[in-house]
Every structure is written in C-alpha cells, then in structure tokens.
Scaffold this active site. Sequence first.
Site, PDB file in Angstrom:
ATOM      1  CD  GLU A   1       2.561   0.980   1.660  1.00  0.00           C
ATOM      2  OE1 GLU A   1       1.934   1.589   2.559  1.00  0.00           O
ATOM      3  OE2 GLU A   1       3.198   1.548   0.781  1.00  0.00           O
TER       4      GLU A   1
ATOM      5  CB  CYS B   1      -4.174  -1.070   5.854  1.00  0.00           C
ATOM      6  SG  CYS B   1      -4.424  -0.672   4.123  1.00  0.00           S
TER       7      CYS B   1
END
Length: 686
Positions: free
Chosen positions: A263, A302
């Site tokens: 990720e 993020c």
Amino acid sequence: MTITTRAPRRLESYVCGEWTRGAKDGVPLLDAATGDPVALIDATGLDYRAALDWGRDRGGLALRAMTFHERALMLKALGQALMGMKEEFYAESLATGATRADAWIDIEGGIGTLLTFASKARRELPNARVLTDGEVEPLSRDGSFAGQHIYTPLQGIAIHINAYNFPCWGMLEKIGPNLLAGVPCIVKPASQTAYLTELMVRRMIDTGILPEGALQLVSGSAGDMLDHVTGQDAITFTGSAATGRKLKTHPAIVENATRFTMEADSLNASVLGPDAAPGSDEFDLFVKEVAREMTVKAGQKCTAIRRVIAPRAHVDALVAALSDRLGKAALGNPADEGVRMGPLASLDQRDEVRERIAALRADAEIVAGNPDDVRIVSGDAEKGAFLNPVLMYCDTPFAAQAVHDVEAFGPVSTVMPYDTMDEAVELTRRGKGSLVASVFTDDKAVAEEMVIGMAPFHGRVLIGNRRSAKTSTGHGSPLAPLVHGGPGRAGGGEEMGGMRGVKHYMQRTAVQGTPRLLSAVTGRWIEGAEAQQGTHPFRKSLSELQIGDQLVTASRQITQEDVEHFAEFTGDTFYAHMDSDAAAANPFFDDRVAHGYLIASFAAGLFVDPAPGPVLANYGVDNLRFLTPVYFGDTLQVRLTCKEINPRETADHGEVRWDCQVTNQEGAVVAQYDVLTMVAKTWPQA
Ligand code: NAP
C-alpha cells in the site's frame, strides 16, 4: 503554571514471549509540536529468525485450533478492552502531532475496525476452521467425482510493516484479518511514531486475550527479518513507493514467492462535476471536502486529495473559496483547544514536504499559503514541525509531470482545470493508479461516465452529492467492509474489504475427489455424499444432529383447486396460473402451472415436524430456484438433508442449513434451495 517534562520512554520489542530492549541506547523520537524527546527506539540484536519461528510455531498452532467464531470473539474482547483504555492512547497520540479529531480516526477508527471484523466474521463465516469457496463443481456424469475450492490458514506468519501516520489504525486494520484467518503476526511500526503502537501492543498483551505468539512487535529497525521469510508467510507493507519497491524485490521474498501486499503513496484526485457550479450544494461540499482532506492529520494521509480537478469556468471561484477556508484552519499545538490542525510528524518530514513543494513548482504556482512563513496559534515555531496549508494551481495539467507524480505528504494540493469530461477522467488516470478518487456531482450521466472511467485506475471511488452529504464517510476514509488499496503507483495491493481481507492470509486449494470424502474434508454435506435416515431430523438438537441426517417425505399431488385457492388467497393471479391459452403461449409452459411459492409452501408442509422441538425458527432460504414447471396432477416429494451446522459460541442455539430438493413423480427436480433454521443446542432446553 508548572511545566512537567517527562523522561523519554525506552521502547521495547515484544518477541518470543518477552519484552526486550535493543542492545543500543536508542535514537530519540521527538514530540511533533514541542520538539521534546518522547521515547528512545532501538531494536539492535533482536533474533528475528527466532521471533518468526516463535510466531509460526506457538501462535499459529494456537490460532489454527480455534474456529472462525472463536477467533472473532477473541477480537471482540480485545477491541472492547482497548476501547476501555482509549484515553491513554489519546494522551500518547498528542506527541505525534495529531489533534483529538485526527487521533479519533487512528485510535477509535482502528478499534472500530477490529470490532467490525469481529461481528462480520460471526455473521459471514461459518463456525469452522475450513472455509469453502464457491459451489461444488461436478466433474463426472455419474456424480462420483467432484471438485470444491477450500481456504485453509497459511502456516507461516504475517509481517506488517507500517507507515508512521496511523500508528494504531495501521496495525489494527491489518492484524484483524490475519488473526481471524488463524495466522499469527509480527508488527513493525514506523519508528517515528512507534511509541503509540508500542503502548497499544503492551496493553493488548497485558489483557491476556491473545494466545502466546499470536502478536509480536518490533520497535526499531527490521534488521535482517526479511531474510528469514518463507513461502507460507505474508508481508504487508504500507509506506512510500520507494521503500515498497525495495522490499518487494528482497531476494528471500522473490526466492520464496512470499506474498507481498503493498500500500504505497498515491496522487489521489477529486473531481468537481461539470454540473456543480458555484452556488450548488455539490460545489460547497467539494470545497469542504478538499479543505478537510488537506488539513486532517496535516494532510499526512495516504488517501488525502492531492489533485483537485475542476471545470475551467469554475476554477477561480474554487481557488477563492478554498483559500478562504484554508486560511481559517488554526494551526498549533494539538493539545490546545481551538487548534484545528496540528504539526507534521517531524521536522524531517516538514523539510521533505517543502522539497516536494519546490518540485511541484516546476508545474504549478502557489495560490494560497506560504511554506516558509509559519503562522501558528500555539506551540513552538522553532522546534515544532508546523506547516500552513499550501494550495497550488497548474494551468496546463496535460503538459505537466510533477503534479501527477510528486507526493507532498502534508497539507498540499494542486488545483487543475479540465474542459471536457474525457479530460477530467484522463487527468485522474495520470496518477498511474491511486488508492481513491472522488467526484462531486448530482448528475446521473456524470456519475456513470466518471466512475466507470476512473474505476480501473482506483481501489475506491466516492460519489459526493447533496443527498449523502450528512451520511457520507468522506473521500479519505478507508472502511473495514470496503477494499483499500489501488493499482499501479498505489502499490497494486488490496487490504480489508470485509472477509475478502481474511482470505489474503489463507491458501485457496481446489480439492477433487468423491463427494463422500470431499464432504468429510469440508464438514459440509454435498450431493452424492453419505446420508442417513431415521429419527426426523427436526427432533434432533445440535448435540445429536449430524451432517447428512436426511428426511425423505411422503408425496403430495398438486390440484387445480390448490392453485386457484392459493391464487385467490394470496392475490397472485398471474396468468400462467389462471389462463391455459395464455400460459401455453408463454415459451416456458405448456399449460397452467403451480406457483413457485406454492411449491415451497407445500414442501414445508411435507418436511416440517409440527410439535415444539429443537428447531426454534426458520429464518429464510438461500439460492431458491424453480427448475421444472409443475402442472396440475403432478406429485411432489421432498428430500431434506442437513448440510451445515454452525453452533453459536455465545447462545444456546446455532444455525443449521438444510439442502432441500423438491422432485416430481418422474424424479425431475422442480425446486432446489437451502432452508435456514435456528436449532437449540440441547432439547428440552435447560
Ligand atoms: P517509509 O519511509 O516508506 O516507511 C514505511 C515503513 O517501512 C516504516 O515502518 C519503515 O521503518 C519501514 N522500512 C524502511 N526501510 C525498511 C527496510 N529496509 N526494511 C524493512 N522495513 C523498512 O514511509 P513513511 O514515511 O513511514 O510513511 C509515509 C508514506 O506512506 C507516504 O508516502 C504515504 O503515502 C504512505 N502511506 C500509504 C498508505 C496506504 O495505505 N497506501 C497509508 C499510509 C501511508 P522505519 O520507520 O523504522 O524506517
């Protein structure tokens, strides 16, 4: 006023059942707002090979002995215990620079994620150790050979390497799925904020809820840990694309084909729909959302919106509205009331964001905020990692590179114009794959074109409009039931997505064999497996009932009177039941037919045992199909077989799934479905 400074805490790792200090004194970790040392971190000298083995051997064995429901209840107890201690975590979180609202996402959001997994698992997974995947695939004409996919837990360990921005959530969203799957884990938080993760792990271990070896912690560098991975381990990495690429190509990972989920960062976009002109609800919502994404956690998410894509005609109004809103975000020490935005996690982080802003200036100009002029309402401007929001504008996004490539991991976004919807979609794709995108529109055609255009490049897409304004969870929030992760630049990984995430820690295997033996493997009765008849199975409590217990009923003829009575009684006078000519003109029928629901009702009348007994309730059917028309004069018979038994851990009953097959006088299957019942564990009940 008394100022109390506490001595920095020496962080420890929890490996092989013990809290252990690194061999060196440790590197100081500083409070983001005050610059005071909070903790010392070091993991030098840890025996990583032993730690991984300890997890695999001790933790794996204990977890695999439990069923999905037992593991889910363990997570529930853990989540509840952590929730009871949340204020301690909030207090520790202040040093990371997080305001109370920021920390809520990390702490209660993380614990809530654990609790969601615990409850979904009990609803969606069987109370078993093996999971079946899909239907049985018949592989022979005579039914003697079939195939079934199953999931079993990996026999290795999950290694979670996390980013600094979510020290709690980042850990909890990952350990929930692996623990549910029956796989132990070792967590390595990013050093910068590891003191909060360490505190939470300490509290988790203290509860004694987890079996020995199920959870270990590394406070400090990962050392040679990855040298010892095997093909049964699974690594998840959350962090920058640069570190992710390095780890993904680690020789032991490549050699062993170890599962690696990445990720990474991404240049997430949000699009203002062409219909959302200034003055519309969607325009206002868009402004609010972009400003929120820039300031929550000081933009260190993020999923934060990095690229703001708007119709050219509305760009000026948008920049003005955003600048106005961002100007009101009070920046300061998160411990102080009235502060809306805290500092970045560290001074190094701020230096990096300033460098990235400089890189973005190759394509874009700053239209609000000054990265070099810090304006704070509280905190230490020298030692604190403060940075006011910076809004940029790129007028020629198709000729630009940096705005689609450089992630400034802070309160920084770039506005860019589009002229057509195709252009808007194309701009979102220039991020080369992102975690999330959003579009703000109230127009169905815009929603359809934008979402379908963006979807292949994104793990999640949010549509924002006036109707969902109050209930929407927002652009930046990954949710336990939905997948998180994106293709390409975002790392190509996928996490969570409810029970999908659990399967990431299990091996899917196609098992082939004769139904009797396949059924023994899965603990589920399948067509062709052994069945036994005797006492009516509805007279048996869970303590007596066996997979394969079967009832073959008497038969019952269906008459014209039955069908007409049912039609009148229920009001379902569809022509196929009432009018011979019209029915015969229908491509599926030769004449009038019985109602499907009449067949299901007669079937219940045939298989039900009426007296009070262990079967407490019928709570539905699954996969109901009417397969052959039933004409007047046909005779029905039912075969009911106990297919799956799921005792509830915390109740005096459980769920029983029955295979129900209704046939006609020629043996043709007219209806097939699963009947779902609640059955007492013992009868009579105590
Ligand atoms: P990072 O510098 O890439 O570090 C991530 C993790 O990798 C840390 O735990 C770090 O440990 C560890 N690490 C670094 N080198 C390693 C090595 N050689 N072997 C093993 N582990 C190693 O990222 P970060 O600065 O913490 O986080 C910010 C970035 O994460 C941003 O780019 C952001 O977009 C991304 N992010 C992505 C997501 C997502 O879900 N996609 C979520 C949050 C953040 P140390 O700290 O001890 O060096």
